[in-house]
Design an enzyme around this catalytic site. Structure first.
Site, PDB file in Angstrom:
ATOM      1  N   ASN A 156      -3.338  49.576  -3.931  1.00  0.00           N
ATOM      2  CA  ASN A 156      -3.325  50.931  -3.379  1.00  0.00           C
ATOM      3  C   ASN A 156      -4.706  51.591  -3.550  1.00  0.00           C
ATOM      4  O   ASN A 156      -5.706  50.889  -3.657  1.00  0.00           O
ATOM      5  CB  ASN A 156      -2.177  51.761  -3.967  1.00  0.00           C
ATOM      6  CG  ASN A 156      -1.616  52.753  -2.967  1.00  0.00           C
ATOM      7  OD1 ASN A 156      -2.334  53.571  -2.417  1.00  0.00           O
ATOM      8  ND2 ASN A 156      -0.331  52.662  -2.706  1.00  0.00           N
ATOM      9  N   ARG A 157      -4.750  52.920  -3.575  1.00  0.00           N
ATOM     10  CA  ARG A 157      -6.034  53.601  -3.405  1.00  0.00           C
ATOM     11  C   ARG A 157      -6.606  54.171  -4.699  1.00  0.00           C
ATOM     12  O   ARG A 157      -5.851  54.663  -5.549  1.00  0.00           O
ATOM     13  CB  ARG A 157      -5.881  54.733  -2.378  1.00  0.00           C
ATOM     14  CG  ARG A 157      -5.545  54.204  -1.010  1.00  0.00           C
ATOM     15  CD  ARG A 157      -5.341  55.289   0.024  1.00  0.00           C
ATOM     16  NE  ARG A 157      -5.127  54.689   1.338  1.00  0.00           N
ATOM     17  CZ  ARG A 157      -3.948  54.213   1.762  1.00  0.00           C
ATOM     18  NH1 ARG A 157      -2.878  54.319   0.989  1.00  0.00           N
ATOM     19  NH2 ARG A 157      -3.852  53.642   2.942  1.00  0.00           N
TER      20      ARG A 157
ATOM     21  N   HIS B 122      -6.718  48.631  -2.126  1.00  0.00           N
ATOM     22  CA  HIS B 122      -6.353  47.252  -2.475  1.00  0.00           C
ATOM     23  C   HIS B 122      -7.534  46.435  -2.998  1.00  0.00           C
ATOM     24  O   HIS B 122      -7.737  45.279  -2.621  1.00  0.00           O
ATOM     25  CB  HIS B 122      -5.696  46.563  -1.279  1.00  0.00           C
ATOM     26  CG  HIS B 122      -4.410  47.206  -0.836  1.00  0.00           C
ATOM     27  ND1 HIS B 122      -3.539  47.818  -1.711  1.00  0.00           N
ATOM     28  CD2 HIS B 122      -3.837  47.334   0.404  1.00  0.00           C
ATOM     29  CE1 HIS B 122      -2.497  48.290  -1.043  1.00  0.00           C
ATOM     30  NE2 HIS B 122      -2.651  48.022   0.230  1.00  0.00           N
TER      31      HIS B 122
ATOM     32  N   HIS C 203       1.917  42.129  -1.355  1.00  0.00           N
ATOM     33  CA  HIS C 203       1.973  43.048  -0.207  1.00  0.00           C
ATOM     34  C   HIS C 203       2.764  42.418   0.958  1.00  0.00           C
ATOM     35  O   HIS C 203       2.250  42.291   2.083  1.00  0.00           O
ATOM     36  CB  HIS C 203       0.544  43.369   0.213  1.00  0.00           C
ATOM     37  CG  HIS C 203       0.370  44.591   1.040  1.00  0.00           C
ATOM     38  ND1 HIS C 203       0.795  44.680   2.350  1.00  0.00           N
ATOM     39  CD2 HIS C 203      -0.195  45.789   0.752  1.00  0.00           C
ATOM     40  CE1 HIS C 203       0.486  45.871   2.824  1.00  0.00           C
ATOM     41  NE2 HIS C 203      -0.111  46.561   1.883  1.00  0.00           N
TER      42      HIS C 203
ATOM     43  N   TYR D 272       5.453  42.057   4.023  1.00  0.00           N
ATOM     44  CA  TYR D 272       6.162  42.831   5.039  1.00  0.00           C
ATOM     45  C   TYR D 272       7.426  42.065   5.390  1.00  0.00           C
ATOM     46  O   TYR D 272       7.361  40.896   5.773  1.00  0.00           O
ATOM     47  CB  TYR D 272       5.343  42.953   6.319  1.00  0.00           C
ATOM     48  CG  TYR D 272       4.108  43.783   6.236  1.00  0.00           C
ATOM     49  CD1 TYR D 272       4.064  45.080   6.750  1.00  0.00           C
ATOM     50  CD2 TYR D 272       2.949  43.257   5.678  1.00  0.00           C
ATOM     51  CE1 TYR D 272       2.905  45.834   6.709  1.00  0.00           C
ATOM     52  CE2 TYR D 272       1.775  44.009   5.631  1.00  0.00           C
ATOM     53  CZ  TYR D 272       1.768  45.295   6.145  1.00  0.00           C
ATOM     54  OH  TYR D 272       0.611  46.038   6.102  1.00  0.00           O
TER      55      TYR D 272
ATOM     56  N   ASP E 169       4.621  55.849   4.348  1.00  0.00           N
ATOM     57  CA  ASP E 169       3.538  55.120   3.675  1.00  0.00           C
ATOM     58  C   ASP E 169       3.343  55.805   2.326  1.00  0.00           C
ATOM     59  O   ASP E 169       2.328  56.425   2.065  1.00  0.00           O
ATOM     60  CB  ASP E 169       2.260  55.147   4.527  1.00  0.00           C
ATOM     61  CG  ASP E 169       1.187  54.214   3.964  1.00  0.00           C
ATOM     62  OD1 ASP E 169       1.478  53.497   2.986  1.00  0.00           O
ATOM     63  OD2 ASP E 169       0.065  54.216   4.504  1.00  0.00           O
TER      64      ASP E 169
ATOM     65  N   GLN F 250       5.793  51.094  -3.079  1.00  0.00           N
ATOM     66  CA  GLN F 250       5.157  51.664  -1.889  1.00  0.00           C
ATOM     67  C   GLN F 250       5.900  51.121  -0.676  1.00  0.00           C
ATOM     68  O   GLN F 250       6.033  49.902  -0.499  1.00  0.00           O
ATOM     69  CB  GLN F 250       3.678  51.253  -1.816  1.00  0.00           C
ATOM     70  CG  GLN F 250       2.933  51.775  -0.598  1.00  0.00           C
ATOM     71  CD  GLN F 250       2.324  53.170  -0.782  1.00  0.00           C
ATOM     72  OE1 GLN F 250       2.269  53.687  -1.892  1.00  0.00           O
ATOM     73  NE2 GLN F 250       1.866  53.768   0.298  1.00  0.00           N
TER      74      GLN F 250
ATOM     75  N   GLU G   5       6.021  47.133  -1.538  1.00  0.00           N
ATOM     76  CA  GLU G   5       4.999  46.775  -2.515  1.00  0.00           C
ATOM     77  C   GLU G   5       5.379  47.324  -3.886  1.00  0.00           C
ATOM     78  O   GLU G   5       5.344  48.535  -4.094  1.00  0.00           O
ATOM     79  CB  GLU G   5       3.648  47.349  -2.091  1.00  0.00           C
ATOM     80  CG  GLU G   5       3.274  47.082  -0.645  1.00  0.00           C
ATOM     81  CD  GLU G   5       2.215  48.070  -0.140  1.00  0.00           C
ATOM     82  OE1 GLU G   5       1.247  48.343  -0.873  1.00  0.00           O
ATOM     83  OE2 GLU G   5       2.378  48.588   0.976  1.00  0.00           O
TER      84      GLU G   5
HETATM   85  C1  FUC Z   1      -0.194  49.805   2.698  1.00  0.00           C
HETATM   86  C2  FUC Z   1      -0.541  51.215   2.954  1.00  0.00           C
HETATM   87  C3  FUC Z   1      -1.833  51.454   3.551  1.00  0.00           C
HETATM   88  C4  FUC Z   1      -2.427  50.405   4.432  1.00  0.00           C
HETATM   89  C5  FUC Z   1      -1.977  49.002   4.087  1.00  0.00           C
HETATM   90  C6  FUC Z   1      -2.215  48.010   5.165  1.00  0.00           C
HETATM   91  O1  FUC Z   1      -0.511  49.396   1.412  1.00  0.00           O
HETATM   92  O2  FUC Z   1      -0.397  52.043   1.848  1.00  0.00           O
HETATM   93  O3  FUC Z   1      -1.847  52.696   4.193  1.00  0.00           O
HETATM   94  O4  FUC Z   1      -2.262  50.705   5.749  1.00  0.00           O
HETATM   95  O5  FUC Z   1      -0.666  48.924   3.655  1.00  0.00           O
END
Ligand code: FUC
Length: 326
Positions: free
Chosen positions: A62-63, A88, A158, A160, A228, A265, A292
């Site tokens: 994350n940020r 990330h 991460h 999906y 998000d 997340q 996440e």
């Molecule tokens: C997630 C989001 C971000 C970003 C990334 C690809 O971790 O928090 O905004 O777009 O995916």
């Protein structure tokens, strides 16, 4: 070895050395094989991708606001890659590296990486491993990190998920056992204390059709075309009730998630149509939901959030378990 495949009667799981990425989870169903996670057909596409499909992101998931933080009185600056922030791990992060596959059997693969940042960035040489284990319908990953200097560490996976195997996740139902969520500014940085989800589209405790949550007229939803956000889990743990569940009513498939991490997340995949080199096809927008399991965003700059500090002699560990029902 550029990848390794785990398999049993129910699933085939492909892990790439590039980004230690969970690239495929294929379910062998009565209706044929179904891809349950988003991945890339080619490593070349992964290298250019902006969505971190299945990747092990780090060392700080994350940020980090402005890429800047202070550790024991010394200021550090990591490279930025997302609206002025480090996302990330930044442009040099774990997910850009080719990991060593150090153990590989039918039901288990371990990957390892030694990583250091540019001078002035994140301190220390970090040694990280991730082990993916397939056991029946359960897929577990365990991440460990050690360091040579006092540093920050909070990597995460991460992935999906799309239990339908194609199309979008709008009709899938997500439950997240979280009474609080972190709202963010326009650059994705949490603005303050966790907020109560009661009465908002962020109350996913009873299970919500993702398309409904994403269509809500709430400024935090509209700002990112869906979700998000980091949900603050009520009861992290590897036993008891799962922290989250995703269900696909059409196919009857579902996923239950347990984790020892404090937050989840949820990113509903806005912009995924830019991912033209998906496994079998260009992906549509919202082709998957990223789930996440991680530490809090911008924990580097928030003493009130759980600490991500790591010292020599300590080991950071993070464990997440999935149980799939077909
Ligand atoms: C997630 C989001 C971000 C970003 C990334 C690809 O971790 O928090 O905004 O777009 O995916």
């Amino acid at each position: 070895m550029d990848h390794h495949t785990l398999s049993n009667d129910l699933f085939t799981v492909e892990v790439r050395a590039l980004g230690a990425a969970l690239n495929r989870v294929v379910a062998h169903t009565d209706d044929g094989d179904v891809d349950l996670v988003l991945g890339h057909a080619e490593d070349a596409a992964r290298a250019e991708g902006e969505f971190y499909l299945g990747e092990l992101v780090g060392p700080t998931a994350n940020r980090i606001e402005g890429g800047r933080f202070t550790l024991d009185g010394t200021d550090h600056a990591m490279a930025v890659n997302d609206r002025g922030n480090t996302l990330h791990g930044g442009p040099n992060g774990f997910s850009t590296k080719t990991w060593d596959i150090t153990e590989a059997t039918d039901d288990r693969v371990t990957l390892a990486l030694e990583w250091s940042d540019a001078p002035g960035g994140l301190p220390g040489v970090l040694t990280t491993t991730v082990t993916y284990t397939l056991d029946g319908a359960e897929l577990t990953h365990v991440i460990t990190v050690t360091t040579t200097e006092v540093t920050l560490a909070s990597p995460c996976s991460h992935p999906y998920v799309n239990l339908a195997g194609s199309g979008t996740i709008l009709d899938q139902v997500l439950t997240v056992r979280a009474g609080r969520v972190l709202f963010t500014d326009e650059t994705g940085i949490p603005t303050g204390d966790p907020q109560d989800v009661t009465g908002t589209p962020f109350d996913l405790r009873g299970g919500v059709r993702l398309g409904d949550a994403m269509a809500a007229d709430h400024p935090q939803v509209r700002a990112v075309d869906g979700l998000d956000h980091a949900f603050v889990l009520d009861a992290p743990g590897l036993d008891g009730e799962p922290v989250a569940e995703l269900a696909d009513p059409a196919s009857g498939r579902s996923l239950a998630i347990w984790t020892d991490q404090p937050s989840l997340q949820v990113f509903t995949g806005a912009g995924l149509q830019r991912c033209t080199a998906g496994l079998h096809r260009p992906y549509p927008d919202h082709a998957g939901v990223a789930l996440e399991t991680q530490q809090f965003p911008n924990a580097a700059n928030r003493p009130d959030y759980p600490s991500i500090r790591l010292e020599p002699g300590q080991s950071y560990t993070s464990t997440t378990r999935w149980r799939l029902s077909l």
